[in-house]
Write an enzyme that holds these catalytic residues in place. Sequence first.
Site, PDB file in Angstrom:
ATOM      1  N   ASP A  49       0.834  -0.949   0.177  1.00 44.61           N
ATOM      2  CA  ASP A  49       0.181  -0.020   0.050  1.00 44.61           C
ATOM      3  C   ASP A  49       0.839   1.154   0.046  1.00 44.61           C
ATOM      4  O   ASP A  49       1.693   1.520   0.760  1.00 44.61           O
ATOM      5  CB  ASP A  49      -1.055  -0.128   1.234  1.00 44.61           C
ATOM      6  CG  ASP A  49      -1.644   1.222   1.348  1.00 44.61           C
ATOM      7  OD1 ASP A  49      -2.053   1.921   0.385  1.00 44.61           O
ATOM      8  OD2 ASP A  49      -2.198   1.516   2.717  1.00 44.61           O
ATOM      9  N   ASP A  53      -4.291   3.770   2.599  1.00 42.04           N
ATOM     10  CA  ASP A  53      -5.503   3.533   3.060  1.00 42.04           C
ATOM     11  C   ASP A  53      -5.780   2.019   3.293  1.00 42.04           C
ATOM     12  O   ASP A  53      -7.011   1.771   3.539  1.00 42.04           O
ATOM     13  CB  ASP A  53      -6.245   3.633   1.564  1.00 42.04           C
ATOM     14  CG  ASP A  53      -6.129   2.652   0.359  1.00 42.04           C
ATOM     15  OD1 ASP A  53      -5.144   2.022   0.756  1.00 42.04           O
ATOM     16  OD2 ASP A  53      -6.729   3.092  -0.528  1.00 42.04           O
ATOM     17  N   ASP A  57      -1.799  -1.203  -3.763  1.00 39.49           N
ATOM     18  CA  ASP A  57      -1.926  -0.605  -4.845  1.00 39.49           C
ATOM     19  C   ASP A  57      -0.992  -0.595  -6.085  1.00 39.49           C
ATOM     20  O   ASP A  57       0.123  -1.038  -5.794  1.00 39.49           O
ATOM     21  CB  ASP A  57      -2.250   0.814  -4.638  1.00 39.49           C
ATOM     22  CG  ASP A  57      -1.530   1.547  -3.844  1.00 39.49           C
ATOM     23  OD1 ASP A  57      -0.099   1.401  -3.852  1.00 39.49           O
ATOM     24  OD2 ASP A  57      -1.873   2.129  -2.802  1.00 39.49           O
ATOM     25  N   ASP A 126      -5.667 -10.659 -15.672  1.00 37.22           N
ATOM     26  CA  ASP A 126      -6.633 -11.507 -15.332  1.00 37.22           C
ATOM     27  C   ASP A 126      -8.033 -10.969 -16.236  1.00 37.22           C
ATOM     28  O   ASP A 126      -8.368  -9.913 -15.948  1.00 37.22           O
ATOM     29  CB  ASP A 126      -6.902 -11.378 -13.835  1.00 37.22           C
ATOM     30  CG  ASP A 126      -7.398 -12.856 -13.175  1.00 37.22           C
ATOM     31  OD1 ASP A 126      -8.160 -13.463 -13.880  1.00 37.22           O
ATOM     32  OD2 ASP A 126      -7.002 -13.117 -12.108  1.00 37.22           O
ATOM     33  N   ASP A 228     -10.275 -16.250 -16.352  1.00 34.66           N
ATOM     34  CA  ASP A 228     -10.918 -16.568 -15.198  1.00 34.66           C
ATOM     35  C   ASP A 228     -12.279 -17.420 -15.629  1.00 34.66           C
ATOM     36  O   ASP A 228     -12.944 -17.081 -16.319  1.00 34.66           O
ATOM     37  CB  ASP A 228     -11.415 -15.308 -14.297  1.00 34.66           C
ATOM     38  CG  ASP A 228     -12.026 -15.558 -13.234  1.00 34.66           C
ATOM     39  OD1 ASP A 228     -11.528 -16.150 -12.157  1.00 34.66           O
ATOM     40  OD2 ASP A 228     -13.472 -15.468 -13.055  1.00 34.66           O
ATOM     41  N   GLU A 282      -8.127 -20.578 -16.475  1.00 35.61           N
ATOM     42  CA  GLU A 282      -8.447 -21.247 -15.137  1.00 35.61           C
ATOM     43  C   GLU A 282      -9.233 -22.470 -15.485  1.00 35.61           C
ATOM     44  O   GLU A 282     -10.430 -22.325 -16.037  1.00 35.61           O
ATOM     45  CB  GLU A 282      -9.172 -20.313 -14.312  1.00 35.61           C
ATOM     46  CG  GLU A 282      -9.187 -20.983 -12.815  1.00 35.61           C
ATOM     47  CD  GLU A 282     -10.350 -20.275 -12.008  1.00 35.61           C
ATOM     48  OE1 GLU A 282     -10.112 -20.331 -10.727  1.00 35.61           O
ATOM     49  OE2 GLU A 282     -11.335 -19.418 -12.273  1.00 35.61           O
ATOM     50  N   HIS A 348      -4.577 -17.315  -5.016  1.00 31.34           N
ATOM     51  CA  HIS A 348      -5.478 -16.570  -4.280  1.00 31.34           C
ATOM     52  C   HIS A 348      -6.845 -17.305  -3.661  1.00 31.34           C
ATOM     53  O   HIS A 348      -7.661 -16.742  -3.013  1.00 31.34           O
ATOM     54  CB  HIS A 348      -5.816 -15.184  -4.967  1.00 31.34           C
ATOM     55  CG  HIS A 348      -6.754 -15.503  -6.371  1.00 31.34           C
ATOM     56  ND1 HIS A 348      -5.969 -16.130  -7.449  1.00 31.34           N
ATOM     57  CD2 HIS A 348      -7.870 -15.478  -6.392  1.00 31.34           C
ATOM     58  CE1 HIS A 348      -6.918 -16.094  -8.169  1.00 31.34           C
ATOM     59  NE2 HIS A 348      -8.133 -15.933  -7.685  1.00 31.34           N
ATOM     60  N   ASP A 349      -7.044 -18.549  -4.524  1.00 34.24           N
ATOM     61  CA  ASP A 349      -8.228 -19.201  -4.137  1.00 34.24           C
ATOM     62  C   ASP A 349      -7.782 -20.521  -3.022  1.00 34.24           C
ATOM     63  O   ASP A 349      -8.738 -21.261  -2.826  1.00 34.24           O
ATOM     64  CB  ASP A 349      -8.834 -20.036  -5.396  1.00 34.24           C
ATOM     65  CG  ASP A 349      -9.262 -18.820  -5.998  1.00 34.24           C
ATOM     66  OD1 ASP A 349      -9.998 -17.799  -5.715  1.00 34.24           O
ATOM     67  OD2 ASP A 349      -9.499 -18.988  -7.506  1.00 34.24           O
TER      68      ASP A 349
HETATM   69  C1  GLC Z   1     -12.163 -17.757 -10.279  1.00 28.88           C
HETATM   70  C2  GLC Z   1     -11.210 -16.868  -9.382  1.00 28.88           C
HETATM   71  C3  GLC Z   1     -11.712 -16.601  -7.669  1.00 28.88           C
HETATM   72  C4  GLC Z   1     -13.231 -16.003  -8.273  1.00 28.88           C
HETATM   73  C5  GLC Z   1     -14.066 -16.612  -8.958  1.00 28.88           C
HETATM   74  C6  GLC Z   1     -15.096 -16.022  -9.678  1.00 28.88           C
HETATM   75  O1  GLC Z   1     -12.196 -18.828  -9.657  1.00 28.88           O
HETATM   76  O2  GLC Z   1      -9.860 -17.346  -9.219  1.00 28.88           O
HETATM   77  O3  GLC Z   1     -11.155 -15.916  -7.185  1.00 28.88           O
HETATM   78  O4  GLC Z   1     -13.625 -15.891  -6.882  1.00 28.88           O
HETATM   79  O5  GLC Z   1     -13.432 -17.118 -10.278  1.00 28.88           O
HETATM   80  O6  GLC Z   1     -14.657 -14.887 -10.541  1.00 28.88           O
END
Ligand code: GLC
Length: 576
Positions: A49, A53, A57, A126, A228, A282, A348-349
């Site tokens: 950051d 905030d 960023d 993404d 995605d 993905e 991140h999932d």
């Molecule tokens: C994908 C992303 C995930 C998101 C989902 C809906 O699985 O990796 O983070 O919540 O799509 O967009």
Amino acid sequence: MKTNILLIVALLTIGLTNCTPKKQETAVQVQPWWKEAVIYQIYPRSFKDSDGDGVGDLKGIISELDYIKSLGVDAVWLNPIYTSPNADNGYDVSDYRGIQPEFGTMADFDQLLAEMHKRGIRLIMDMVVNHSSDEHEWFKQSRSSRTNPYRNYYHWWPAEKGTPPYRYSLFDEKGDAWQYDSLTNAYYLHYFADKQPDLNWENPKVRQEVYDIMKFWAEKGVDGFRLDAFQFVAKDTAFPKFPDGFEKNFMKYYAMQGNLHEYLKEMNREVLSKYNLMSVAEGAGNSFEDAHNLVDEDRQELNMAYAFDGVDIPKRTGYDLLHLKDVFSRWDSAFAQKGWISIFLANHDQARMVNRYATDAPQFREAAAKMLNTFILSMRGTPYCYYGDELGMTNIGFEKIEQYQDIASINGYKKVLNEGGDVAAYMADLKFGSRDNGRTPMQWNSSPQAGFTTGTPWLYVNPNYLEINVAKQDKDPDSVLNHFRQMTRLRKENPALIYGAYQLLQREHPQVYAYTRTHEGSRLLVLHNFSDREASISLPEAMSAKQILINNYSTNFPEGQEVRLKPYQSVIYKMK
Ligand code: GLC
């Protein structure tokens, strides 16, 4: 072959240093850079950051580009940075050509891209186009009336036809993917949250809109896209009834349906090939055949996909190493002759890889993190490293639902409550596996909030930041961070680690994952002790300590034919 690759790399590097836009009039046949690349994934909210905030960023990322370069990575995949109401942290886009104000401005973006290219780092964006936000202008128009020109941009089911056939939603608190909207007395479809209505890819106008958006970013010079949830975009818009209980196996009904491959071919023709962009989807469907069909060069669709088999393995109650070996070995052999895969243990999932595949117990944590990094960087395929894993960041392990920010965790909790399910078990699962575990702010140094922000962070900083942080590890030659850097160097210096044929050894060994990588007269032997106990393994031939290329222990250099590995020890030998 080697010379070719070197030449191509040199050409590409020149292109990148000159920072030429990616636009190309004619297709040039080159060895793709992404096969040799290590990709670093940044969750922008949590990285750095710059303005206090509490939200990471773009300027923050710019300020750490030298750090990113120092990791030896070649490209950055940025999670979505587009304008978004943030129902799902940017995976609900309301303007695909805008920058989320919390993250900065388009000028910041342009600077970020230029500074990355100056350093020879590529940028993967993404692309979230299975769905948009319900606050996107298209959806506002679409829901306004049944005759609006945008009506067909989404999937609507008129209520006079009765209740629509059940569709499962991954994020909905009732598990229902149809949301009733009284304005036009109709239901709209959302495979994810109700604020993420699914776009209608059967409508050619939608597809053109998407390609235009991709071109917009390609013209700016981005180097690729991660698509995605793309395997879900094609749907049978007649919405037939699925068998009762289909949701237990929903991938079979949702993934790789209908015209998906036609859409990909079209996208490739219209955008990807024109700008020489890297593409990774993905999801890889339900079979190796599905996965191949996505990435087979002759089909001209995508470059890579990533499957979930590997990250689906660990459970709160543990997992079987033989199963892990089988999954990774099967994927490797399915792509041994043709195609290319992505290698990853986290994103991140997922919660942090150290907790999921090993342990964060203080006496083992560092060795375990180094071992897992050695693993992803020594398999065939393009490795993806999730920010913080180069330090061995760990799960925060929240106890209370109020501490979570993630929509999937929160709505999942509501669903369990609604259904009268086992809340305690759900909370234990979240503590181990919630996505928020993997989203806590990057741990830069020992100053308050780990140097991530001068304000209040959007998600709690892991209190172990005094122990685990960049500044501390940077100074320590034996740190997880410096081991990661050593490993990316080793991968670059040894084409066998990139292209080498993979052969699993001693599949039945309950503790050790052992394999060789062989390429053009060079053979490497890779050993990982995936357990918290010492392990012995008998090797195909005697090894000497002099053959060790990398070792995550400075106190044990296993030699001979019968070697003993320390807990979570990971060693690579040069056999020839
Ligand atoms: C994908 C992303 C995930 C998101 C989902 C809906 O699985 O990796 O983070 O919540 O799509 O967009």
